[in-house]
Design an enzyme around this catalytic site. Structure first.
Site, PDB file in Angstrom:
ATOM      1  N   LEU A  78       0.755  -1.232  -0.018  1.00 52.00           N
ATOM      2  CA  LEU A  78      -0.074   0.050  -0.008  1.00 52.00           C
ATOM      3  C   LEU A  78       0.869   1.338   0.000  1.00 52.00           C
ATOM      4  O   LEU A  78       1.796   1.395   0.878  1.00 52.00           O
ATOM      5  CB  LEU A  78      -0.804   0.086   1.138  1.00 52.00           C
ATOM      6  CG  LEU A  78      -2.122  -1.097   1.196  1.00 52.00           C
ATOM      7  CD1 LEU A  78      -2.850  -0.658   2.577  1.00 52.00           C
ATOM      8  CD2 LEU A  78      -2.962  -0.834   0.231  1.00 52.00           C
ATOM      9  N   ASP A  79       0.555   2.097  -0.883  1.00 50.62           N
ATOM     10  CA  ASP A  79       1.271   3.412  -0.777  1.00 50.62           C
ATOM     11  C   ASP A  79       1.130   4.187   0.513  1.00 50.62           C
ATOM     12  O   ASP A  79       0.302   3.965   1.302  1.00 50.62           O
ATOM     13  CB  ASP A  79       0.861   4.449  -2.030  1.00 50.62           C
ATOM     14  CG  ASP A  79       1.009   3.720  -3.275  1.00 50.62           C
ATOM     15  OD1 ASP A  79       2.255   2.907  -3.467  1.00 50.62           O
ATOM     16  OD2 ASP A  79       0.576   4.179  -4.244  1.00 50.62           O
TER      17      ASP A  79
END
Length: 331
Positions: free
Chosen positions: A70-71
């Site tokens: 996940l960014d």
């Protein structure tokens, strides 16, 4: 998403010797931690790598790894495996994901037109990774299982998307805006599910820290066992094959699982599918790829059924009752 229930085909009834191995529920707290993973609710801000490093530090283990990056600006479900559990993270490598995105359109949009465009994006789509991407920017296909408009207010829309692994939600929002002729960008994104692991069972970093502290301080591991899941749960969504005691150690050494070593298995599965191999006590031995489909396994008396790719169980947990000389898998 929910994991689909599969039927179990019994190839041969087989007892298990209580002197070897143990059910996951009987592991000591130390053993439990080393064979566990956590469904973490990642906050916005830190990277997935940073969050995994914090879990490693909290639990005092030598390694921890995450599945499905996940960014930093994205929150939500981030599965993190601990210690021995990191060996089977590939169980989640091809898992589909569910996101909820907030999109801002650069012009007014009609709700019915938006719903129609969302339907057009369901199925196989072409995507090229964005400029700031960790993978090579080449055109590829990805499957969009569903796009659902949850809310539309002014130029802001909340969209739920169920997509194949490796799909870029930000690019979908951008492309929807292009088709509508107004342009769009994603303002916020949250992952609410990875395969059948949902945000409802996700825990926070504080939960992990509190559970570990209570166990260390008071010797009570009840909370710890509720926050951390046994590594067996990482295969919740995979077809399962239960291995006879006599074949377990061969698999632990990387040998393919052969038909005579199978007690029972879930159906259906197809050739090439990732499957999970368990002992008759419910311990995860490892995962691999099916070399034949489940219908063929029903009739097989000999021959390889699963190519062993990753092993989580320690060699020697069950006695060796096999001939050496076969190539070992990575452990």
């Amino acid at each position: 998403m929910r994991c689909s229930q599969r039927e179990v085909f019994v190839k041969r009834e087989e007892p298990t010797n209580p002197e070897w191995g143990k059910p996951p529920s009987q592991r000591t707290a130390d053993e439990y931690i080393r064979h566990s993973f956590v469904i973490l609710d990642k906050p916005r801000g830190p990277s997935s790598h940073e969050v995994a490093a914090w879990v490693k530090k909290i639990l005092g283990v030598e390694r921890a790894g995450h599945a499905g990056t996940l960014d930093p600006k994205v929150s939500g479900v981030l599965p993190i495996a601990v210690a021995e559990g990191t060996k089977v993270l590939m169980a989640l490598s091809r898992s589909d994901k569910v996101y909820v995105a907030v999109a801002k359109f650069h012009g007014d949009v009609d709700e019915e037109r938006l719903r129609a465009v969302l339907r057009e994006f369901q199925g196989e789509i072409y995507q090229k990774p964005p400029l700031r991407s960790a993978v090579k920017r080449q055109l590829r296909t990805r499957r969009v299982f569903s796009l659902e408009l949850l809310e539309l207010e002014g130029r802001y829309a909340v969209i739920k998307m169920h997509v194949e692994a490796g799909t870029y939600a930000r690019k979908i929002i951008h492309d929807i805006g292009e088709v509508l002729g107004v342009g769009a960008n994603m303002r916020e994104l949250r992952r609410v599910a990875v395969t059948c692991f949902t945000e409802d069972e996700a825990v926070t970093l504080q939960d992990v820290a509190d559970a570990y502290y209570i166990w260390k301080k008071y010797g009570d591991d009840t909370y710890l066992r509720s926050v951390l899941l046994p590594i067996e749960e990482i295969a919740r969504h995979l077809p399962k094959i239960w291995v006879r005691d006599s074949a377990v150690d061969a698999v632990c050494h990387g040998a393919p699982l052969a038909a005579p070593g199978i007690s029972k298995f879930e159906v259906p599965f197809s050739k090439g599918d990732i499957v999970a191999m368990f002992t008759l006590k419910g311990e995860l031995v490892g995962i691999g790829r099916a070399l034949v489909d489940s219908e063929e396994v029903k009739k097989m008396e000999r021959g390889a059924v699963v190519r062993t790719d990753r092993v989580v169980m320690r060699r020697g947990t069950y006695p060796a009752m096999w001939k050496k000389g076969q190539r070992a898998a990575k452990t």
